[in-house]
Design a protein around this motif. Structure first.
Motif, mmCIF file in Angstrom:
data_model
loop_
_atom_site.group_PDB
_atom_site.id
_atom_site.type_symbol
_atom_site.label_atom_id
_atom_site.label_comp_id
_atom_site.label_asym_id
_atom_site.label_seq_id
_atom_site.Cartn_x
_atom_site.Cartn_y
_atom_site.Cartn_z
ATOM 1 N N PRO A 1 37.538 26.170 60.488
ATOM 2 C CA PRO A 1 36.814 27.060 60.484
ATOM 3 C C PRO A 1 37.045 28.599 60.157
ATOM 4 O O PRO A 1 36.230 29.172 60.065
ATOM 5 N N ASP A 2 38.104 28.869 61.504
ATOM 6 C CA ASP A 2 39.290 30.416 60.867
ATOM 7 C C ASP A 2 39.914 30.725 60.096
ATOM 8 O O ASP A 2 39.914 31.535 58.963
ATOM 9 N N ILE A 3 40.059 29.685 58.626
ATOM 10 C CA ILE A 3 40.338 29.418 57.833
ATOM 11 C C ILE A 3 39.750 30.076 56.536
ATOM 12 O O ILE A 3 39.470 30.972 56.051
ATOM 13 N N LEU A 4 38.514 29.713 56.829
ATOM 14 C CA LEU A 4 36.924 29.917 56.185
ATOM 15 C C LEU A 4 36.503 30.857 56.519
ATOM 16 O O LEU A 4 36.065 31.968 55.485
ATOM 17 N N LEU A 5 36.815 31.409 57.657
ATOM 18 C CA LEU A 5 36.737 33.203 57.652
ATOM 19 C C LEU A 5 36.557 33.704 57.216
ATOM 20 O O LEU A 5 36.461 34.726 56.545
ATOM 21 N N GLY A 6 38.735 33.428 57.399
ATOM 22 C CA GLY A 6 39.333 34.707 56.313
ATOM 23 C C GLY A 6 38.880 35.028 55.244
ATOM 24 O O GLY A 6 39.426 35.371 54.628
ATOM 25 N N ALA A 7 39.021 33.685 54.486
ATOM 26 C CA ALA A 7 38.510 33.256 53.081
ATOM 27 C C ALA A 7 37.062 34.237 52.375
ATOM 28 O O ALA A 7 36.530 34.554 51.631
ATOM 29 N N ALA A 8 35.962 33.820 53.866
ATOM 30 C CA ALA A 8 35.044 35.097 53.485
ATOM 31 C C ALA A 8 35.577 36.203 53.348
ATOM 32 O O ALA A 8 34.811 37.570 52.878
ATOM 33 N N ALA A 9 35.869 36.628 54.770
ATOM 34 C CA ALA A 9 36.471 38.581 54.646
ATOM 35 C C ALA A 9 37.495 38.740 53.229
ATOM 36 O O ALA A 9 37.329 39.638 52.644
ATOM 37 N N TYR A 10 38.352 37.725 52.762
ATOM 38 C CA TYR A 10 39.408 38.133 51.445
ATOM 39 C C TYR A 10 38.055 38.127 50.593
ATOM 40 O O TYR A 10 38.286 38.940 49.529
ATOM 41 N N LEU A 11 37.251 37.085 49.963
ATOM 42 C CA LEU A 11 35.690 37.911 49.382
ATOM 43 C C LEU A 11 35.318 38.994 49.732
ATOM 44 O O LEU A 11 35.150 38.902 47.892
ATOM 45 N N ASP A 12 34.954 39.666 50.355
ATOM 46 C CA ASP A 12 34.818 40.270 50.486
ATOM 47 C C ASP A 12 35.538 41.620 49.980
ATOM 48 O O ASP A 12 35.171 43.043 50.340
ATOM 49 N N ALA A 13 36.626 41.330 50.072
ATOM 50 C CA ALA A 13 37.667 42.482 49.669
ATOM 51 C C ALA A 13 37.593 42.931 48.888
ATOM 52 O O ALA A 13 39.334 41.757 48.075
ATOM 53 N N PRO A 14 37.426 44.212 47.501
ATOM 54 C CA PRO A 14 37.769 44.115 46.167
ATOM 55 C C PRO A 14 39.666 43.668 45.548
ATOM 56 O O PRO A 14 39.515 42.850 44.834
ATOM 57 N N ASP A 15 40.844 44.561 46.897
ATOM 58 C CA ASP A 15 41.748 44.246 47.155
ATOM 59 C C ASP A 15 42.311 42.832 46.892
ATOM 60 O O ASP A 15 43.831 42.392 46.731
ATOM 61 N N GLY A 16 41.408 42.414 48.105
ATOM 62 C CA GLY A 16 42.164 40.987 48.167
ATOM 63 C C GLY A 16 42.525 41.209 49.877
ATOM 64 O O GLY A 16 43.258 40.427 50.615
ATOM 65 N N ILE A 17 42.979 43.240 50.793
ATOM 66 C CA ILE A 17 43.334 43.695 51.712
ATOM 67 C C ILE A 17 42.316 44.120 52.866
ATOM 68 O O ILE A 17 41.200 45.024 52.367
ATOM 69 N N VAL A 18 42.618 42.497 53.196
ATOM 70 C CA VAL A 18 41.141 42.698 54.239
ATOM 71 C C VAL A 18 41.935 43.474 55.294
ATOM 72 O O VAL A 18 43.486 43.667 55.624
ATOM 73 N N PRO A 19 41.167 44.089 56.280
ATOM 74 C CA PRO A 19 41.381 44.977 57.363
ATOM 75 C C PRO A 19 42.008 44.067 58.228
ATOM 76 O O PRO A 19 41.317 43.502 58.320
ATOM 77 N N TRP A 20 42.811 44.770 59.013
ATOM 78 C CA TRP A 20 44.156 43.944 59.684
ATOM 79 C C TRP A 20 42.735 43.670 61.230
ATOM 80 O O TRP A 20 42.749 42.443 61.198
ATOM 81 N N ARG A 21 41.833 44.198 61.722
ATOM 82 C CA ARG A 21 41.243 43.599 62.698
ATOM 83 C C ARG A 21 40.124 42.837 62.337
ATOM 84 O O ARG A 21 39.827 41.962 62.855
ATOM 85 N N ALA A 22 39.689 42.678 60.963
ATOM 86 C CA ALA A 22 38.883 41.930 60.159
ATOM 87 C C ALA A 22 39.297 40.726 60.189
ATOM 88 O O ALA A 22 38.715 39.872 59.757
ATOM 89 N N ARG A 23 40.813 40.405 60.235
ATOM 90 C CA ARG A 23 41.802 38.982 59.799
ATOM 91 C C ARG A 23 41.610 38.052 61.198
ATOM 92 O O ARG A 23 41.180 38.765 62.260
ATOM 93 N N PRO A 24 40.649 36.838 61.004
ATOM 94 C CA PRO A 24 41.581 35.913 62.220
ATOM 95 C C PRO A 24 42.633 35.650 62.602
ATOM 96 O O PRO A 24 43.476 36.074 61.891
ATOM 97 N N VAL A 25 42.625 35.579 63.809
ATOM 98 C CA VAL A 25 43.852 35.792 64.451
ATOM 99 C C VAL A 25 45.140 35.147 64.008
ATOM 100 O O VAL A 25 46.039 35.606 63.278
ATOM 101 N N ILE A 26 44.598 33.412 63.452
ATOM 102 C CA ILE A 26 45.601 32.884 62.394
ATOM 103 C C ILE A 26 46.103 33.651 61.124
ATOM 104 O O ILE A 26 47.568 33.159 60.264
ATOM 105 N N PHE A 27 44.989 34.307 60.567
ATOM 106 C CA PHE A 27 46.073 35.417 59.259
ATOM 107 C C PHE A 27 46.461 36.229 59.723
ATOM 108 O O PHE A 27 47.235 36.801 58.970
ATOM 109 N N ARG A 28 46.493 36.878 60.917
ATOM 110 C CA ARG A 28 47.140 38.079 61.164
ATOM 111 C C ARG A 28 48.484 37.559 61.830
ATOM 112 O O ARG A 28 49.814 38.360 61.104
ATOM 113 N N LYS A 29 49.086 36.336 62.584
ATOM 114 C CA LYS A 29 49.769 35.742 62.512
ATOM 115 C C LYS A 29 50.068 34.701 61.825
ATOM 116 O O LYS A 29 52.311 34.734 62.958
ATOM 117 N N GLN A 30 50.386 33.902 61.390
ATOM 118 C CA GLN A 30 50.090 32.759 60.821
ATOM 119 C C GLN A 30 50.368 33.509 59.222
ATOM 120 O O GLN A 30 50.799 32.302 58.299
#
Length: 121
Positions: free
Chosen positions: A79-108
């Motif tokens: 579920p967190d991977i899919l949330l992170g992928a959704a945020a990536y979809l919304d980032a035109p350059d692929g860089i999702v703002p730090w606080r908008a990333r799921p914790v697993i994407f911040r730490k892993q």
């Protein structure tokens, strides 16, 4: 634009896997496919992401965007991977703002890879 989530289906994630038992990477792939897949996300199983010491691993990529490789994941993280992928979809350059990333994407995060062609100044 389509974003691709590559999932290493051959990853053993350091586990001893008995013959006929599903590999951790394959279990993660199945859990992602069973989840709520955001529009525009394509989930593709691949045989190896060369992140064996940090598996199970996934990679997010799209043309013209930064790509990311994440590791130490399990099917419980789907579920967190899919949330992170959704945020990536919304980032035109692929860089999702730090606080908008799921914790697993911040730490892993294992790697951040620039687009094939960076924009010129």
């Amino acid at each position: 634009m389509t974003v691709t989530l590559h999932v290493c289906t051959t990853c053993k994630a350091g586990e001893v896997v008995e013959d006929g038992e599903a590999l951790p990477g394959a279990r993660l792939h199945a859990a992602l496919l069973a989840g709520e897949i955001p529009n525009g996300l394509r989930i593709v199983g691949v045989e190896c992401l060369s992140a064996c010491n940090s598996g199970a691993a996934v990679a997010l990529s799209a043309p013209g965007r930064w790509s990311y490789v994440y590791g130490r994941l399990t099917e419980a993280d789907a579920p967190d991977i899919l949330l992170g992928a959704a945020a990536y979809l919304d980032a035109p350059d692929g860089i999702v703002p730090w606080r908008a990333r799921p914790v697993i994407f911040r730490k892993q995060s294992l790697a951040r890879i620039p687009p094939l062609e960076l924009p010129h100044d």
